[in-house]
Motif scaffolding. Structure first.
Motif, short mmCIF file in Angstrom:
data_model
loop_
_atom_site.label_atom_id
_atom_site.label_comp_id
_atom_site.label_asym_id
_atom_site.label_seq_id
_atom_site.Cartn_x
_atom_site.Cartn_y
_atom_site.Cartn_z
N GLY A 104 5.75 -2.69 10.02
CA GLY A 104 5.05 -1.80 9.11
C GLY A 104 5.20 -2.20 7.66
O GLY A 104 4.31 -2.00 6.84
N SER A 105 6.36 -2.81 7.33
CA SER A 105 6.58 -3.31 5.98
C SER A 105 5.90 -4.68 5.85
O SER A 105 5.21 -5.13 6.77
CB SER A 105 8.08 -3.41 5.71
N VAL A 106 6.08 -5.35 4.73
CA VAL A 106 5.29 -6.56 4.45
C VAL A 106 6.17 -7.76 4.14
O VAL A 106 7.33 -7.62 3.77
CB VAL A 106 4.32 -6.33 3.27
N SER A 107 5.59 -8.94 4.28
CA SER A 107 6.26 -10.19 3.94
C SER A 107 5.73 -10.69 2.60
O SER A 107 4.55 -11.06 2.49
CB SER A 107 6.01 -11.24 5.03
N ILE A 108 6.59 -10.73 1.60
CA ILE A 108 6.20 -11.19 0.28
C ILE A 108 5.79 -12.66 0.31
O ILE A 108 4.84 -13.08 -0.35
CB ILE A 108 7.36 -11.00 -0.73
#
Length: 335
Positions: A104-108
């Motif tokens: 659900g979170s992101v990869s910078i």
């Protein structure tokens, strides 16, 4: 489509990442000092944040409200969908929550590689997209841990009613302060948000000072960081294999599903081709910095070799090599 994938494969960013994987698989003594890897990640977070803040200063709130709503929607919907999928796979609750927070979170870094990809293809994108990265970093972690608390509370209440002992337990808080602190003030979120605010306040006045380091050298530093990440990803691959084919397929297929949802959301929010592509990349990526840090503190029972192994050993390489071109093709088709 195949031409775009080949073009992406032959970019320096991807080739150095592959070199890192090869180094890990052949057990080379190539390694990055931990301090250097940390410094490179701090650099990338600041560079993305401050550039987003400077670009965001050019826009009114009315022009960004729809993309912001879309980003928040994805940050809430994706962990819920991930939890449903993993429970259908018969995965235990704690590891399901771990994957929900991670995906659900992101990869910078995936986002940074996507920017290099679309710029290489001559595609422009909205400058405020960097601000959406910050918005999508934390909500999924909070939502996932909130879901865990709700499910566990329902199980406890059900068990208590079945025993029918008449004991009234003290209600537990749905989410503790440590979870909120880690989600909102962990290293990645703090640096991204802080740099974004600084760039927003200073606007174009910041450009002469930050351009030589944080803009001109960005692509070169990204290459170094991805070489380091390639080594780490290669070391994580055996951990994923231990958990079977279902987990491997999850790490490849769910990014396409979530990336498609991101592309559709970006299109409905009125983003350009570049903006739609980047939102698809963010939705299809998985965090291996912010989410694992929060999970380690809040859900220690979740196995890092599951959520971190899939995110870093499967989804990250997939997105870097094939996923980004797929999301770009989706965006072209829907636009």
């Amino acid at each position: 489509m195949s031409d775009i994938i080949v073009q992406n494969l032959l970019s320096p960013v991807v080739l150095f990442f592959v070199l890192g994987i090869i180094a890990a698989l052949v057990k080379s003594d190539l390694k990055f000092p931990s301090g250097l890897s940390e410094a490179l990640s701090i650099y990338l977070l600041i560079a993305i944040g401050i550039k987003g803040g400077i670009e965001l200063s050019h826009y009114s709130i009315e022009s960004v409200i729809q993309p912001i709503i879309g980003a928040l929607f994805l940050g809430i919907a994706i962990p819920v969908l991930t939890l449903l999928i993993t429970r259908l796979m018969k995965m235990d609750l704690k590891n399901s929550i771990g994957l929900a927070a991670t995906f659900g979170s992101v990869s910078i870094v995936t986002y940074g590689a996507a920017i290099s990809f679309i710029e290489k293809n001559g595609v422009s994108y909205e400058g405020f997209m960097n601000a959406l990265v910050v918005l999508m970093e934390s909500p999924a972690i909070l939502v996932s841990l909130l879901l865990l608390k709700i499910i566990e509370k329902k199980k406890d209440e059900s068990a208590l009613s079945m025993r029918n002992t008449g004991i009234i337990s003290k209600p537990a808080s749905l989410i503790d302060k440590e979870v909120i602190r880690e989600s909102l003030f962990g290293k990645s979120v703090l640096l991204l948000l802080g740099s974004l605010v600084i760039g927003l306040i200073l606007g174009e006045r910041a450009v002469p000072m930050v351009k030589p380091l944080f803009m001109d050298l960005y692509s070169s530093v990204l290459i170094l960081f991805l070489l380091s990440m390639g080594i780490t990803a290669g070391q994580r691959l055996p951990e994923v294999k231990k958990h079977g084919l279902k987990l491997l397929l999850f790490g490849v297929l769910t990014p396409i599903l979530f990336g498609g949802l991101g592309v559709l959301t970006g299109h409905l929010a009125g983003l350009s081709l570049g903006g739609v592509t980047l939102l698809g990349v963010l939705a299809g990526s998985a965090s291996y910095i912010a989410a694992p840090a929060a999970l380690k503190a809040s859900v220690p029972e979740a196995n890092p070799s599951v959520y971190l192994g899939v995110a870093l050993g499967v989804t990250f390489p997939f997105n870097l090599i094939i996923g980004i071109p797929i999301y770009y093709e989706m965006a072209q088709w829907i636009q």
